[in-house]
Design a protein around this motif. Structure first.
Motif, PDB file in Angstrom:
ATOM      1  N   TYR A   1       0.733  -1.027   0.056  1.00 21.54           N
ATOM      2  CA  TYR A   1       0.053  -0.167   0.035  1.00 21.54           C
ATOM      3  C   TYR A   1       0.889   1.391  -0.041  1.00 21.54           C
ATOM      4  O   TYR A   1       2.044   1.303   0.354  1.00 21.54           O
ATOM      5  N   GLY A   2       0.351   2.367  -0.286  1.00 22.76           N
ATOM      6  CA  GLY A   2       0.838   3.528  -0.502  1.00 22.76           C
ATOM      7  C   GLY A   2       1.446   4.184   0.937  1.00 22.76           C
ATOM      8  O   GLY A   2       0.571   3.603   1.801  1.00 22.76           O
TER       9      GLY A   2
ATOM     10  N   HIS B   1      -0.342  10.534   0.115  1.00 28.80           N
ATOM     11  CA  HIS B   1      -1.260  10.658  -1.015  1.00 28.80           C
ATOM     12  C   HIS B   1      -0.637  11.623  -2.038  1.00 28.80           C
ATOM     13  O   HIS B   1      -1.442  12.041  -3.114  1.00 28.80           O
TER      14      HIS B   1
ATOM     15  N   ASN C   1       1.689  11.067  -4.314  1.00 31.41           N
ATOM     16  CA  ASN C   1       2.126  10.497  -5.616  1.00 31.41           C
ATOM     17  C   ASN C   1       0.866   9.898  -6.163  1.00 31.41           C
ATOM     18  O   ASN C   1       0.867   8.901  -7.040  1.00 31.41           O
ATOM     19  N   LEU C   2      -0.549  10.136  -5.797  1.00 31.24           N
ATOM     20  CA  LEU C   2      -1.570   9.516  -6.217  1.00 31.24           C
ATOM     21  C   LEU C   2      -2.467  10.072  -7.102  1.00 31.24           C
ATOM     22  O   LEU C   2      -3.334   9.917  -7.581  1.00 31.24           O
TER      23      LEU C   2
ATOM     24  N   GLU D   1      -5.377   8.944  -9.864  1.00 31.55           N
ATOM     25  CA  GLU D   1      -6.372   8.397  -9.310  1.00 31.55           C
ATOM     26  C   GLU D   1      -7.606   9.162  -8.852  1.00 31.55           C
ATOM     27  O   GLU D   1      -7.469  10.304  -8.634  1.00 31.55           O
TER      28      GLU D   1
ATOM     29  N   TYR E   1      -8.379   7.758  -2.420  1.00 33.76           N
ATOM     30  CA  TYR E   1      -7.078   7.920  -1.795  1.00 33.76           C
ATOM     31  C   TYR E   1      -7.002   7.156  -0.463  1.00 33.76           C
ATOM     32  O   TYR E   1      -5.983   6.520  -0.249  1.00 33.76           O
TER      33      TYR E   1
ATOM     34  N   LEU F   1      -6.095   3.798  -0.677  1.00 35.81           N
ATOM     35  CA  LEU F   1      -4.674   3.561  -1.537  1.00 35.81           C
ATOM     36  C   LEU F   1      -3.586   3.587  -0.648  1.00 35.81           C
ATOM     37  O   LEU F   1      -2.416   2.944  -0.906  1.00 35.81           O
ATOM     38  N   ALA F   2      -3.679   4.212   0.361  1.00 35.70           N
ATOM     39  CA  ALA F   2      -2.595   4.673   1.275  1.00 35.70           C
ATOM     40  C   ALA F   2      -2.788   5.029   2.473  1.00 35.70           C
ATOM     41  O   ALA F   2      -3.941   5.286   2.923  1.00 35.70           O
TER      42      ALA F   2
ATOM     43  N   ALA G   1      -1.279   1.563  -6.354  1.00 34.31           N
ATOM     44  CA  ALA G   1      -1.972   2.563  -7.122  1.00 34.31           C
ATOM     45  C   ALA G   1      -1.766   2.383  -8.748  1.00 34.31           C
ATOM     46  O   ALA G   1      -0.705   3.087  -9.249  1.00 34.31           O
TER      47      ALA G   1
ATOM     48  N   GLY H   1      -1.653   5.736 -10.465  1.00 36.56           N
ATOM     49  CA  GLY H   1      -0.726   6.994 -10.103  1.00 36.56           C
ATOM     50  C   GLY H   1      -0.061   7.339 -11.216  1.00 36.56           C
ATOM     51  O   GLY H   1       0.980   6.535 -11.666  1.00 36.56           O
TER      52      GLY H   1
ATOM     53  N   ASN I   1       6.209   4.802  -6.400  1.00 29.59           N
ATOM     54  CA  ASN I   1       5.079   3.777  -6.977  1.00 29.59           C
ATOM     55  C   ASN I   1       5.486   2.993  -8.295  1.00 29.59           C
ATOM     56  O   ASN I   1       5.870   3.606  -9.233  1.00 29.59           O
TER      57      ASN I   1
END
Length: 231
Positions: free
Chosen positions: A158-159, A162, A164-165, A168, A173, A176-177, A200, A203, A217
């Motif tokens: 998982y990330g 946020h 580098n999302l 998406e 969000y 994802l992280a 992601a 991403g 990522n």
């Protein structure tokens, strides 16, 4: 310097051909190859072997380090470890690696989310607590790893931010992280040289800095290639 080649979210067999193409086109000459989770689709343990076969053909003898993703189901970690003994699987643990005369520590949890998905809430009781407690547990793990006085590479599925999302849907969000990981990374930036994660798929940003540490990522659907990381 240690050269790390990395990928994740192959979801074999779904993106196996893309992974094969990425390996064939890659110019990365790895000391270590990292698989950052979701190597297979729906816990298809046998498919892991197909991914490893491609990887070993392209980079024979290269140490392979992996963390589990959400598609490598919880409770099946031991089966993966027993079936693929030539892979260094990390599960809330760390390992000192030696490759081509260089040494580094790889720390690997699955990672955490800001909040569990609805499916996870329904089917995996206790996961919300795990996500809540993991940043503190990871900080302790990194402190233990730092006692080796070796460069540290953190690998999660998982990330960890946020930032580098982009690409998406912002509404997803939190699934994802975990932004709480940013503080952990900054706190251990002295020996923590890089962070690798996946998950992601859309991403658009390959790397950002968190607390002075590069975060990558490496999700295959997002990158379309193998990512090279110098540690």
């Amino acid at each position: 310097m240690t050269t790390v080649c990395a990928s994740s979210d192959i979801h074999s067999p779904r993106h196996l051909e893309l992974f094969k193409k990425a390996l064939e086109e890659s110019r990365c000459d790895p000391d270590v190859f990292v698989l950052a989770g979701d190597v297979v689709e729906r816990n298809n343990i046998a498919e892991y072997g197909r991914v490893l076969s491609l990887l070993k053909t392209r980079h024979p003898g290269t140490p392979i380090v992996a963390v589990f993703g959400n598609e490598e189901y919880r409770g099946f970690e031991k089966e993966y470890m027993e079936k693929y003994r030539d892979v260094v699987f990390l599960n809330d643990s760390y390992r000192i690696l030696e490759a081509r005369g260089s040494r580094l520590v790889v720390v690997g949890p699955r990672g955490a989310l800001d909040k569990p998905t609805k499916w996870q809430e329904k089917n995996l009781p206790g996961l919300a607590r795990y996500y809540s407690e993991l940043p503190a547990r990871l900080s302790e793990l990194l402190s233990d790893a730092s006692s080796t006085h070796l460069p540290i590479l953190l690998v999660t599925h998982y990330g960890v931010t946020h930032r580098n999302l982009i690409g998406e849907n912002p509404a997803v969000y939190p699934y994802l992280a975990s932004v709480r990981m940013e503080e952990v990374i900054a706190r251990h930036s002295g020996l923590l040289k890089a962070v690798i994660h996946g998950h992601a798929h859309n991403g658009a940003v390959e790397s950002v800095e968190v607390g002075g540490v590069k975060v990558y990522n490496v999700a295959l659907p997002a990158r379309g290639r193998i990512v090279e990381v110098e540690v």
